[in-house]
Scaffold this motif. Structure first.
Motif, mmCIF file in Angstrom:
data_model
loop_
_atom_site.group_PDB
_atom_site.id
_atom_site.type_symbol
_atom_site.label_atom_id
_atom_site.label_comp_id
_atom_site.label_asym_id
_atom_site.label_seq_id
_atom_site.Cartn_x
_atom_site.Cartn_y
_atom_site.Cartn_z
ATOM 1 N N LEU A 227 -4.043 -5.569 -6.164
ATOM 2 C CA LEU A 227 -3.497 -4.968 -5.190
ATOM 3 C C LEU A 227 -3.557 -5.902 -3.871
ATOM 4 O O LEU A 227 -4.702 -6.408 -3.749
ATOM 5 N N ILE A 228 -2.517 -5.882 -3.200
ATOM 6 C CA ILE A 228 -2.369 -6.695 -2.132
ATOM 7 C C ILE A 228 -2.097 -5.910 -0.977
ATOM 8 O O ILE A 228 -1.525 -4.978 -0.721
ATOM 9 N N VAL A 229 -3.006 -6.458 0.035
ATOM 10 C CA VAL A 229 -3.146 -5.491 1.452
ATOM 11 C C VAL A 229 -3.013 -6.362 2.354
ATOM 12 O O VAL A 229 -3.638 -7.489 2.554
ATOM 13 N N MET A 244 4.761 -12.315 -2.540
ATOM 14 C CA MET A 244 3.753 -12.530 -3.302
ATOM 15 C C MET A 244 3.907 -11.247 -4.282
ATOM 16 O O MET A 244 3.650 -11.538 -5.653
ATOM 17 N N GLN A 245 4.145 -10.351 -3.907
ATOM 18 C CA GLN A 245 3.968 -9.045 -4.522
ATOM 19 C C GLN A 245 5.027 -8.976 -5.909
ATOM 20 O O GLN A 245 4.983 -8.618 -6.923
ATOM 21 N N ARG A 246 6.243 -9.593 -5.679
ATOM 22 C CA ARG A 246 7.529 -9.771 -6.247
ATOM 23 C C ARG A 246 6.954 -10.817 -7.671
ATOM 24 O O ARG A 246 7.633 -10.874 -8.586
ATOM 25 N N LEU A 247 6.110 -11.701 -7.109
ATOM 26 C CA LEU A 247 5.840 -12.763 -8.136
ATOM 27 C C LEU A 247 4.842 -12.464 -8.928
ATOM 28 O O LEU A 247 4.917 -13.066 -10.248
ATOM 29 N N ILE A 248 3.667 -11.447 -8.655
ATOM 30 C CA ILE A 248 2.616 -11.280 -9.425
ATOM 31 C C ILE A 248 3.201 -9.890 -10.425
ATOM 32 O O ILE A 248 3.343 -8.803 -9.734
ATOM 33 N N LEU A 253 1.721 -3.452 -3.443
ATOM 34 C CA LEU A 253 1.570 -3.947 -2.061
ATOM 35 C C LEU A 253 1.232 -2.761 -1.247
ATOM 36 O O LEU A 253 2.062 -1.694 -1.143
ATOM 37 N N ALA A 254 0.348 -2.803 -0.286
ATOM 38 C CA ALA A 254 -0.005 -2.123 0.850
ATOM 39 C C ALA A 254 0.107 -2.518 2.038
ATOM 40 O O ALA A 254 -0.686 -3.526 2.265
ATOM 41 N N ILE A 255 1.113 -2.276 2.956
ATOM 42 C CA ILE A 255 1.014 -2.799 4.484
ATOM 43 C C ILE A 255 0.754 -1.795 5.298
ATOM 44 O O ILE A 255 1.214 -0.586 5.491
ATOM 45 N N VAL A 256 -0.566 -1.792 5.909
ATOM 46 C CA VAL A 256 -1.178 -0.674 6.637
ATOM 47 C C VAL A 256 -1.354 -1.103 8.244
ATOM 48 O O VAL A 256 -1.164 -2.175 8.528
ATOM 49 N N VAL A 280 -8.591 2.634 6.105
ATOM 50 C CA VAL A 280 -7.641 3.341 5.340
ATOM 51 C C VAL A 280 -7.442 2.642 3.883
ATOM 52 O O VAL A 280 -7.218 3.053 2.978
ATOM 53 N N ILE A 281 -8.244 1.345 3.965
ATOM 54 C CA ILE A 281 -8.403 0.933 2.680
ATOM 55 C C ILE A 281 -8.982 1.572 1.576
ATOM 56 O O ILE A 281 -8.842 1.303 0.293
ATOM 57 N N ILE A 282 -9.950 2.414 1.811
ATOM 58 C CA ILE A 282 -10.777 2.938 0.858
ATOM 59 C C ILE A 282 -10.293 3.773 -0.079
ATOM 60 O O ILE A 282 -10.378 3.563 -1.386
ATOM 61 N N PRO A 283 -9.110 4.537 0.337
ATOM 62 C CA PRO A 283 -8.518 5.455 -0.664
ATOM 63 C C PRO A 283 -7.508 4.664 -1.510
ATOM 64 O O PRO A 283 -7.337 4.917 -2.716
ATOM 65 N N LEU A 284 -6.977 3.811 -0.874
ATOM 66 C CA LEU A 284 -6.120 2.659 -1.539
ATOM 67 C C LEU A 284 -6.849 2.151 -2.712
ATOM 68 O O LEU A 284 -6.499 2.058 -3.885
ATOM 69 N N ILE A 285 -8.237 1.583 -2.210
ATOM 70 C CA ILE A 285 -9.064 0.745 -3.393
ATOM 71 C C ILE A 285 -9.423 1.913 -4.554
ATOM 72 O O ILE A 285 -9.518 1.542 -5.574
ATOM 73 N N ASN A 286 -9.648 3.002 -4.065
ATOM 74 C CA ASN A 286 -10.287 3.796 -5.002
ATOM 75 C C ASN A 286 -9.232 4.440 -6.138
ATOM 76 O O ASN A 286 -9.637 4.464 -7.151
#
Length: 297
Positions: A227-229, A244-248, A253-256, A280-286
């Motif tokens: 997960l890239i943030v 980076m998201q396209r390479l991994i 990817l999340a742009i917040v 806002v990262i908490i629900p993304l991580i969960n």
């Protein structure tokens, strides 16, 4: 943007402070550390400080440059520990962890964490790094894939073009006076040695001045879920995060909204009267951790 987002890749220049926020931070710190383990471990000639919070699958937290566990993760640590076994670390020369007679490198940091996990009998973990800590996280996934369950990389780049030219110009003309006072205060509260504080700063500066790109081949070698943030006003450019998201291969990817760490309450971005729902990262991580989660002990 130039003057608002800088130091946890090394130097954030935002200075925010008020008594109400300070009190709230202190309450969160007390809550986060209740009934948990605060310890040291000898790793590669370094006495590394770490904390263990909660129960569940192992989740390692790696702070940003010039920072501590609390300045980077203090606002979300207790929430993450509700559903994970959080192992929060302080890296060489930062916070409780002493320095050693070697320059800082992201590769060495990754190896130090691997040694810590081995001694804790943790065979595999999710690694969550912010800024410099996310650069270490990338190195951990590259150097220790067998120990990597998933990775979360927040506000980082894998090559110099991922940050604007003004950032590197600033790195070439650093100023200790420009280091956010919040970082200085947090360090000195843990370790009152002003020489050690200056040494930490100089080591962080040197690491960024000698930053070398991670090759595309190495980035592509990361196979674990990733997960890239970044924030939409981050020091990292959106174009670089997309690259980076396209390479991994197995990444998202999340742009917040917000700047360098705003989305997780990094201390220099912290607003008075903040609420947990601001992060806002908490629900993304969960949601990310819930996908295909293996039980790792």
């Amino acid at each position: 943007m130039k003057k608002t987002v800088i130091y946890s890749v090394l130097l954030l220049l935002i200075l925010l402070s008020c008594s109400a926020t300070k009190n709230k931070i202190e309450r969160n710190q007390m809550k986060a550390t209740e009934n948990n383990s605060l310890s040291y471990m000898e790793v590669n000639g370094l006495k590394m400080y770490y904390e263990v919070h909660g129960q569940g699958n192992p989740l390692v937290l790696i702070h940003g440059g010039g920072s501590t566990i609390q300045t980077t993760f203090g606002r979300i640590l207790a929430t993450l520990a509700k559903t994970n076994k959080v192992i929060a670390v302080e890296m060489q020369a930062h916070g409780h962890t002493a320095d050693r007679d070697t320059p800082l490198t992201f590769e060495q940091d990754a190896d130090d964490i691997a040694s810590l996990l081995q001694q804790l009998n943790i065979k595999k973990a999710t690694i969550f790094g912010f800024s410099n800590g996310a650069s270490t996280t990338l190195q951990f996934a590259i150097r220790h894939p067998e120990m990597t369950d998933k990775i979360i990389v927040a506000s980082t780049f894998y090559k110099k073009s991922g940050a604007p030219d003004w950032f590197w110009d600033m790195m070439n003309n650093p100023s200790f006076e420009g280091m956010p006072q919040m970082y200085k205060d947090a360090f000195l509260e843990i370790n009152p040695d002003t020489i050690a504080l200056r040494q930490m700063y100089e080591r962080d500066v040197q690491r960024m001045q000698t930053f070398t790109n991670i090759s595309e081949e190495q980035i592509k070698s990361i196979k674990v879920p990733t997960l890239i943030v970044i924030g939409d006003k981050d020091v990292v450019t959106p174009e670089h995060a997309i690259e980076m998201q396209r390479l991994i291969p197995n990444s998202e990817l999340a742009i917040v909204p917000g700047g360098h760490g705003t989305y997780m309450g990094e201390i220099t971005t912290l607003k008075p009267n903040y609420k947990e729902t601001d992060f806002v990262i908490i629900p993304l991580i969960n949601n990310f951790l819930a996908k295909g989660n293996d039980k790792n002990e």
